[in-house]
Design a protein around this motif. Sequence first.
Motif, mmCIF file in Angstrom:
data_model
loop_
_atom_site.group_PDB
_atom_site.id
_atom_site.type_symbol
_atom_site.label_atom_id
_atom_site.label_comp_id
_atom_site.label_asym_id
_atom_site.label_seq_id
_atom_site.Cartn_x
_atom_site.Cartn_y
_atom_site.Cartn_z
ATOM 1 N N ARG A 13 40.979 30.885 29.820
ATOM 2 C CA ARG A 13 41.726 31.762 28.904
ATOM 3 C C ARG A 13 40.811 32.817 28.278
ATOM 4 N NH1 ARG A 13 43.270 28.020 25.851
ATOM 5 N NH2 ARG A 13 41.584 28.201 24.351
ATOM 6 N N ASN A 14 39.642 32.388 27.776
ATOM 7 C CA ASN A 14 38.744 33.320 27.098
ATOM 8 C C ASN A 14 38.107 34.317 28.058
ATOM 9 O OD1 ASN A 14 39.280 32.213 24.581
ATOM 10 N ND2 ASN A 14 37.616 30.732 24.743
ATOM 11 N N LEU A 15 37.783 33.889 29.275
ATOM 12 C CA LEU A 15 37.215 34.816 30.258
ATOM 13 C C LEU A 15 38.229 35.905 30.601
ATOM 14 C CD1 LEU A 15 34.875 35.630 32.082
ATOM 15 C CD2 LEU A 15 35.750 34.034 33.800
ATOM 16 N N ARG A 16 39.484 35.511 30.858
ATOM 17 C CA ARG A 16 40.540 36.509 31.136
ATOM 18 C C ARG A 16 40.699 37.455 29.944
ATOM 19 N NH1 ARG A 16 43.323 31.971 33.079
ATOM 20 N NH2 ARG A 16 44.485 31.877 31.141
ATOM 21 N N ARG A 17 40.736 36.887 28.744
ATOM 22 C CA ARG A 17 40.925 37.698 27.532
ATOM 23 C C ARG A 17 39.802 38.723 27.366
ATOM 24 N NH1 ARG A 17 39.225 35.788 21.903
ATOM 25 N NH2 ARG A 17 39.284 37.780 20.847
ATOM 26 N N ARG A 19 37.539 39.755 29.544
ATOM 27 C CA ARG A 19 37.478 40.715 30.663
ATOM 28 C C ARG A 19 38.518 41.804 30.448
ATOM 29 N NH1 ARG A 19 39.797 41.423 35.637
ATOM 30 N NH2 ARG A 19 40.950 39.462 35.619
ATOM 31 N N GLY A 20 39.724 41.420 30.011
ATOM 32 C CA GLY A 20 40.781 42.389 29.718
ATOM 33 C C GLY A 20 40.422 43.304 28.566
ATOM 34 N N GLU A 21 39.858 42.731 27.481
ATOM 35 C CA GLU A 21 39.480 43.546 26.324
ATOM 36 C C GLU A 21 38.386 44.546 26.679
ATOM 37 O OE1 GLU A 21 38.743 41.644 22.606
ATOM 38 O OE2 GLU A 21 40.577 40.458 22.716
ATOM 39 N N ARG A 22 37.503 44.164 27.597
ATOM 40 C CA ARG A 22 36.419 45.069 28.005
ATOM 41 C C ARG A 22 36.880 46.062 29.076
ATOM 42 N NH1 ARG A 22 34.647 43.119 23.839
ATOM 43 N NH2 ARG A 22 32.664 42.033 23.650
ATOM 44 N N GLY A 23 38.066 45.828 29.633
ATOM 45 C CA GLY A 23 38.586 46.717 30.667
ATOM 46 C C GLY A 23 37.870 46.561 31.996
ATOM 47 N N PHE A 24 37.298 45.392 32.252
ATOM 48 C CA PHE A 24 36.567 45.150 33.490
ATOM 49 C C PHE A 24 37.510 44.627 34.569
ATOM 50 C CE2 PHE A 24 32.496 43.963 30.966
ATOM 51 C CZ PHE A 24 32.205 45.304 30.756
ATOM 52 N N LEU A 26 37.842 42.594 38.235
ATOM 53 C CA LEU A 26 37.097 41.449 38.759
ATOM 54 C C LEU A 26 35.796 41.912 39.417
ATOM 55 C CD1 LEU A 26 40.039 39.408 40.297
ATOM 56 C CD2 LEU A 26 38.552 38.653 38.427
ATOM 57 N N ASP A 27 35.891 42.991 40.185
ATOM 58 C CA ASP A 27 34.705 43.511 40.876
ATOM 59 C C ASP A 27 33.654 44.017 39.890
ATOM 60 O OD1 ASP A 27 35.637 42.934 43.446
ATOM 61 O OD2 ASP A 27 36.737 44.825 43.567
ATOM 62 N N ALA A 28 34.102 44.692 38.826
ATOM 63 C CA ALA A 28 33.156 45.229 37.839
ATOM 64 C C ALA A 28 32.425 44.086 37.123
ATOM 65 C CB ALA A 28 33.878 46.113 36.825
ATOM 66 N N LEU A 29 33.155 43.055 36.719
ATOM 67 C CA LEU A 29 32.513 41.923 36.043
ATOM 68 C C LEU A 29 31.576 41.192 37.003
ATOM 69 C CD1 LEU A 29 32.046 40.170 33.593
ATOM 70 C CD2 LEU A 29 34.086 38.830 34.230
ATOM 71 N N ALA A 30 31.999 41.025 38.253
ATOM 72 C CA ALA A 30 31.152 40.362 39.244
ATOM 73 C C ALA A 30 29.827 41.112 39.408
ATOM 74 C CB ALA A 30 31.883 40.259 40.583
ATOM 75 N N ALA A 31 29.895 42.434 39.479
ATOM 76 C CA ALA A 31 28.681 43.240 39.630
ATOM 77 C C ALA A 31 27.790 43.151 38.397
ATOM 78 C CB ALA A 31 29.057 44.699 39.912
ATOM 79 N N ARG A 32 28.381 43.222 37.207
ATOM 80 C CA ARG A 32 27.612 43.159 35.959
ATOM 81 C C ARG A 32 26.947 41.803 35.771
ATOM 82 N NH1 ARG A 32 28.522 46.827 31.695
ATOM 83 N NH2 ARG A 32 28.078 45.165 30.210
ATOM 84 N N ALA A 33 27.666 40.734 36.148
ATOM 85 C CA ALA A 33 27.180 39.381 35.890
ATOM 86 C C ALA A 33 26.336 38.811 37.024
ATOM 87 C CB ALA A 33 28.364 38.451 35.622
ATOM 88 N N GLY A 34 26.458 39.383 38.215
ATOM 89 C CA GLY A 34 25.769 38.797 39.364
ATOM 90 C C GLY A 34 26.420 37.486 39.786
ATOM 91 N N VAL A 35 27.728 37.421 39.585
ATOM 92 C CA VAL A 35 28.523 36.240 39.945
ATOM 93 C C VAL A 35 29.586 36.714 40.924
ATOM 94 C CG1 VAL A 35 30.137 34.510 39.038
ATOM 95 C CG2 VAL A 35 28.118 35.148 37.703
ATOM 96 N N SER A 36 29.888 35.909 41.925
ATOM 97 C CA SER A 36 30.850 36.358 42.931
ATOM 98 C C SER A 36 32.248 36.529 42.337
ATOM 99 C CB SER A 36 30.906 35.381 44.099
ATOM 100 O OG SER A 36 31.617 34.207 43.733
ATOM 101 N N ARG A 37 32.990 37.454 42.933
ATOM 102 C CA ARG A 37 34.375 37.709 42.537
ATOM 103 C C ARG A 37 35.203 36.438 42.692
ATOM 104 N NH1 ARG A 37 39.276 39.541 44.864
ATOM 105 N NH2 ARG A 37 40.295 41.188 43.660
#
Length: 190
Positions: A13-17, A19-24, A26-37
Motif C-alpha cells: 500500500r505505501n509503495l503504491r502511495r 510512487r503515485g505521490e512522486r509521479g514515478f 514503474l520504470d522510473a522507480l526501477a531505474a532510480r532504485a536499481g530494482v527490477s520493474r
Amino acid sequence: MSDLDQLTQSLARNLRRWRGERGFTLDALAARAGVSRGMIIQIEQARTNPSVGTTVKLADALGVSITTLLDYEQGPQVRIVPADQAVRMWSTPAGSHTTLLVGTEARGPLELWRWVLLPGEASSSDPHPPGTTELLHVTAGELTLVVDGEPHAVPEGASAAFEASVPHVYRNEGAETVEMIMSVSIPPVR
C-alpha cells in the motif's frame, strides 16, 4: 492476519502511495532504485517480501524513511512505538546489530539530545515552528509525554514521534530517574 502478512500489505500500500505521490512510473522507480520493474510489481501486489536491501533502495529512491514505507498506519499526531515493535535491521552471529527505533519524514536542521529527568521533575516547551518533529527513545524509567494537553506514557524501551508545533511537556511521574535520547527536526527557513 499474521504480522508478516500485515507488513507485506502495508509495504504494498505505501509503495503504491509514495510512487503515485512522486509521479514515478514503474520504470522510473526501477531505474532510480536499481530494482527490477518485476520486483516492484510483486511488492505492490503484496506477492513477495523483499530483502532489507531492496526496501532500503526503494525508500531512498522515493525520498522517504524505511519507517514510512513499512508503517502500518499513518495519521496520529503522537505515535508510540513499543519496544517489541522496533525493527532489527541488521545483525551478525557475534551479536552486533542495529535497530530502527522510530522514524519520521523531515527536512532541515536536526538536533540530537540526551535527557535525564529526576522523579517529580518536568520540562515544558512552547510550540516550535510548524513542521517541527521530535523523536525520542526512553532508556530508563517511564516518561509522561504531554502533547497539546494529552498525556502519553512512554515506558523504558519504547519510542515516540510527534509534531512539536503545539505545547508539550516531558514529565517524570515515577520513582525512577527517566533517561532518554531525543532528536528534533526543524524545517528549513524559507
